[in-house]
Enzyme design. Structure first.
Site, PDB file in Angstrom:
ATOM      1  N   ASP A  28      39.426  31.098  44.869  1.00 55.70           N
ATOM      2  CA  ASP A  28      39.424  32.050  43.757  1.00 55.70           C
ATOM      3  C   ASP A  28      40.779  32.698  43.500  1.00 55.70           C
ATOM      4  OD1 ASP A  28      38.062  33.495  41.709  1.00 55.70           O
ATOM      5  OD2 ASP A  28      36.264  33.376  42.956  1.00 55.70           O
ATOM      6  N   ASN A  71      28.211  38.330  22.821  1.00 55.10           N
ATOM      7  CA  ASN A  71      29.236  38.496  23.854  1.00 55.10           C
ATOM      8  C   ASN A  71      29.879  37.148  24.150  1.00 55.10           C
ATOM      9  OD1 ASN A  71      30.421  40.473  25.889  1.00 55.10           O
ATOM     10  ND2 ASN A  71      29.986  38.657  27.130  1.00 55.10           N
ATOM     11  N   TYR A 117      33.470  32.749  32.283  1.00 58.83           N
ATOM     12  CA  TYR A 117      32.821  32.698  33.596  1.00 58.83           C
ATOM     13  C   TYR A 117      32.815  31.244  34.061  1.00 58.83           C
ATOM     14  CZ  TYR A 117      30.713  36.709  31.089  1.00 58.83           C
ATOM     15  OH  TYR A 117      30.497  37.827  30.310  1.00 58.83           O
ATOM     16  N   ARG A 118      33.385  30.983  35.225  1.00 55.50           N
ATOM     17  CA  ARG A 118      33.470  29.598  35.694  1.00 55.50           C
ATOM     18  C   ARG A 118      32.080  28.999  35.905  1.00 55.50           C
ATOM     19  NH1 ARG A 118      34.752  31.866  41.300  1.00 55.50           N
ATOM     20  NH2 ARG A 118      32.759  31.631  42.367  1.00 55.50           N
TER      21      ARG A 118
HETATM   22  C1  LIG Z   1      40.595  31.951  34.311  1.00 54.08           C
HETATM   23  C2  LIG Z   1      39.592  33.043  34.435  1.00 54.08           C
HETATM   24  C3  LIG Z   1      38.428  32.820  35.126  1.00 54.08           C
HETATM   25  C4  LIG Z   1      37.470  33.814  35.253  1.00 54.08           C
HETATM   26  N1  LIG Z   1      36.312  33.555  35.936  1.00 54.08           N
HETATM   27  C5  LIG Z   1      35.351  34.495  35.995  1.00 54.08           C
HETATM   28  C6  LIG Z   1      34.110  34.213  36.623  1.00 54.08           C
HETATM   29  O1  LIG Z   1      33.879  33.129  37.143  1.00 54.08           O
HETATM   30  N2  LIG Z   1      33.162  35.184  36.630  1.00 54.08           N
HETATM   31  C7  LIG Z   1      33.371  36.405  36.043  1.00 54.08           C
HETATM   32  O2  LIG Z   1      32.465  37.234  36.067  1.00 54.08           O
HETATM   33  N3  LIG Z   1      34.557  36.711  35.466  1.00 54.08           N
HETATM   34  C8  LIG Z   1      35.540  35.774  35.420  1.00 54.08           C
HETATM   35  N4  LIG Z   1      36.720  36.064  34.803  1.00 54.08           N
HETATM   36  C9  LIG Z   1      36.958  37.420  34.261  1.00 54.08           C
HETATM   37  C10 LIG Z   1      36.181  37.639  32.979  1.00 54.08           C
HETATM   38  O3  LIG Z   1      36.421  36.612  32.052  1.00 54.08           O
HETATM   39  C11 LIG Z   1      36.543  38.971  32.346  1.00 54.08           C
HETATM   40  O4  LIG Z   1      36.163  39.988  33.259  1.00 54.08           O
HETATM   41  C12 LIG Z   1      35.875  39.229  31.003  1.00 54.08           C
HETATM   42  O5  LIG Z   1      36.104  40.572  30.637  1.00 54.08           O
HETATM   43  C13 LIG Z   1      34.400  38.971  31.053  1.00 54.08           C
HETATM   44  O6  LIG Z   1      33.829  39.155  29.783  1.00 54.08           O
HETATM   45  P1  LIG Z   1      32.804  40.333  29.548  1.00 54.08           P
HETATM   46  O7  LIG Z   1      33.621  41.603  29.704  1.00 54.08           O
HETATM   47  O8  LIG Z   1      32.307  40.127  28.163  1.00 54.08           O
HETATM   48  O9  LIG Z   1      31.739  40.200  30.591  1.00 54.08           O
HETATM   49  C14 LIG Z   1      37.699  35.076  34.674  1.00 54.08           C
HETATM   50  C15 LIG Z   1      38.872  35.303  33.970  1.00 54.08           C
HETATM   51  C16 LIG Z   1      39.818  34.306  33.853  1.00 54.08           C
HETATM   52  C17 LIG Z   1      41.078  34.587  33.086  1.00 54.08           C
HETATM   53 MN   LIG Z   2      32.167  41.513  26.556  1.00 58.85          MN
END
Ligand SMILES: Cc1cc2nc3c(=O)[nH]c(=O)nc-3n(C[C@H](O)[C@H](O)[C@H](O)COP(=O)(O)O)c2cc1C
Ligand SMILES: [Mn+2]
Length: 499
Positions: A280, A170, A174-175
């Site tokens: 945020d 995966n 995630y920040r």
């Molecule tokens: C700039 C940016 C920052 C993000 N920060 C976070 C974060 O801190 N935590 C989080 O859970 N998702 C964050 N997201 C959203 C996730 O990247 C997004 O939901 C993604 O689908 C997560 O991957 P996953 O589906 O494999 O879990 C962020 C998205 C962007 C564009």
């Molecule tokens: Mn995913």
């Protein structure tokens, strides 16, 4: 042409296209960069390469995604819809008929086969390898974005994990709050795949974080794919070239060979820290909450590595365009399971999870309600708080027109569905975190079969008279500035109001 192969190619392309400005002055990643970028983003301005961030030897790239034009350059496409169509073409493959179709079909199959990431022996990402005491995150120009942020946050990472049961990869964005020179917090929210891998891990989960990727791979980290689907495969498909990976130096994970910087390390079960507050993308500070600690065992870098960053905050911010890319690219995938959806729009000001406007080809009573429930049951769209359903001829991207339909077609007592379910991790409005109310608004045309009076006709001038006026326009002496195009259905209110 194809999308850029790495961050340097991307910067070169931006520069040639007049889409990047180098800032030579020393600028502080503590707040100052944010104030500059926020002004530039809101003015539709260029990407910025800060060559001398205060306190760091690494340049900082920001606002690479800040306009629609740059998104199209990143994907090497005319529009984001075109990128969606490329994916839709493959998703909707039917058994081919005839030779020409078979050949096209094979090409499509090949494009899927070629999108599988491939492992290579070496890559720029590991020109410099720092382990043990050499690991020092303070060398990076990590931004403190907003005044009440708890610390500097890495904001544009591609976080790589593997499912401990299946080994499937995966990649998520995630920040990461910097805790000290060798550790950060990992802000994977409760609905996210990285966190699911962590919950499945026995004791320890290896993690690698790639920073400074080509723009398509960086985007892919933010894409909401089903958990078992590797985001690097999506990146390979969209790039039309496989993502190349190299084995990590201290972890059994593969990392992008073209990354500027890679952080390798692990997260131990139940090793939590207090993460936040952080300004945020909701436009508010998300409060401090417990999140796992990421221990960095190695930093690998390209020589003269460039550090990428992004600022989120009150919309619109740079992330608006990453969200819009997802909205467009995933439309064909959504239509695979809900084919009556013609189009949808997630308003940027709704921070993506607050509102979804959806146009449907309505064909039976209760159809709008069916689609509301479908949205509330679909991947991360399930977290949507408000769903507005309109008929297929309504332009969902034209908020004036949507407002017109909601006002004109809704009986609040009959057409508003109040429901409840899971809500976004960051939503501060519900009484309980993660769970609360949802609203569905049916702004479609109804009729006796749904228990209403007969629905009136919309006002449209006859085509005959429109043609007549077109032909005679010159005779009226009104000039060409007003009224040369017909009114009526198909013309948006916003366009009309602008006149
Ligand atoms: C700039 C940016 C920052 C993000 N920060 C976070 C974060 O801190 N935590 C989080 O859970 N998702 C964050 N997201 C959203 C996730 O990247 C997004 O939901 C993604 O689908 C997560 O991957 P996953 O589906 O494999 O879990 C962020 C998205 C962007 C564009
Ligand atoms: Mn995913």
């Amino acid at each position: 042409m194809a999308p850029p192969g790495d961050l340097r190619e991307w910067i070169g392309l931006l520069e040639r296209e007049g889409e990047l400005v180098r800032v030579g002055a020393e600028v502080d990643p503590h707040l100052e960069v944010t104030e500059i970028v926020d002004r530039v983003v809101k003015a539709g301005g260029p990407a910025l390469l800060f060559e001398s961030p205060k306190g760091s030897t690494h340049p900082l790239l920001i606002n690479q995604f800040g306009t629609e034009r740059r998104m199209c350059l990143a994907f090497d496409a005319e529009s984001l819809d075109e990128v969606g169509r490329r994916l839709g073409d493959v998703l909707e493959m039917q058994p081919p008929q005839g030779l020409a179709e078979k050949v096209r079909g094979l090409k499509k199959l090949k494009s899927i086969a070629d999108s599988q990431p491939k492992t290579v022996r070496s890559g720029h990402a590991q020109e410099v390898v720092l382990t043990g005491d050499e690991v020092d995150l303070s060398t990076l120009p990590v931004q403190t974005c907003w005044p009440d942020d708890a610390a500097p946050f890495i904001t544009l990472p591609a976080v790589i994990t593997k499912d401990p049961r299946t080994g499937s990869r995966n990649v998520g964005m995630y920040r990461m709050q910097v805790l000290d020179g060798r550790s950060t917090a990992m802000h994977w929210q409760i609905h996210k795949d990285g966190r699911a891998d962590y919950l499945l891990a026995d004791g320890k989960l290896e993690v690698a974080v790639a920073l400074g990727l080509d723009p398509v791979t960086a985007y892919a980290a933010s894409a909401p794919l089903p958990k078992h689907v590797d985001e690097f495969m999506l990146a390979g498909f969209l790039k039309r070239e496989a993502v190349e990976l190299v084995p990590g130096k201290t972890v059994e994970l593969e990392v992008p060979a073209n990354a500027e910087i890679v952080l390798e390390g692990y997260i131990a079960k139940d090793d939590l820290t207090v993460e936040g507050p952080f300004g945020d993308h909701t436009g508010y500070y998300s409060p401090a909450e417990p999140f796992p600690v990421f221990h960095v065992t190695a930093i690998t870098e390209r020589r003269d590595a460039i550090y990428p960053s992004i600022v989120v905050g009150k919309p619109p911010a740079e992330d608006a365009w990453l969200g819009k890319a997802t909205e467009r690219i995933f439309l064909p995938a959504i239509r695979m399971s809900v084919p009556e959806i013609v189009d949808y729009d997630l308003p940027v000001s709704g921070a993506f999870h607050n509102c979804c406007i959806v146009a449907i080809r309505k064909s039976y009573p209760g159809h709008a309600q069916k689609v509301m429930h479908a949205i509330w049951g679909l991947g991360l769209l399930s977290l949507t708080k408000a769903v507005v359903v309109v008929d297929e001829w309504v332009d969902v991207h034209d908020y004036e027109e949507v407002f017109f339909r909601v006002g004109a077609n809704v009986d609040p007592k009959r057409d508003v569905l109040i429901s409840e379910g899971p809500l976004d991790h960051l939503d501060h409005a519900p009484s309980l975190q993660f769970y609360g109310g949802k609203i569905g608004i049916d702004a479609t045309h109804k009729g006796p079969e749904e228990g209403t009076r007969p629905w009136p006709e919309e006002i449209v001038m006859s085509e005959e008279v429109q043609r007549l006026v077109d032909e005679r326009w010159g005779e009226y002496g009104l000039g060409d500035d007003v009224g040369t195009e017909p009114n009526g259905r198909g013309r948006s209110l916003r366009q009309l109001l602008r006149r």
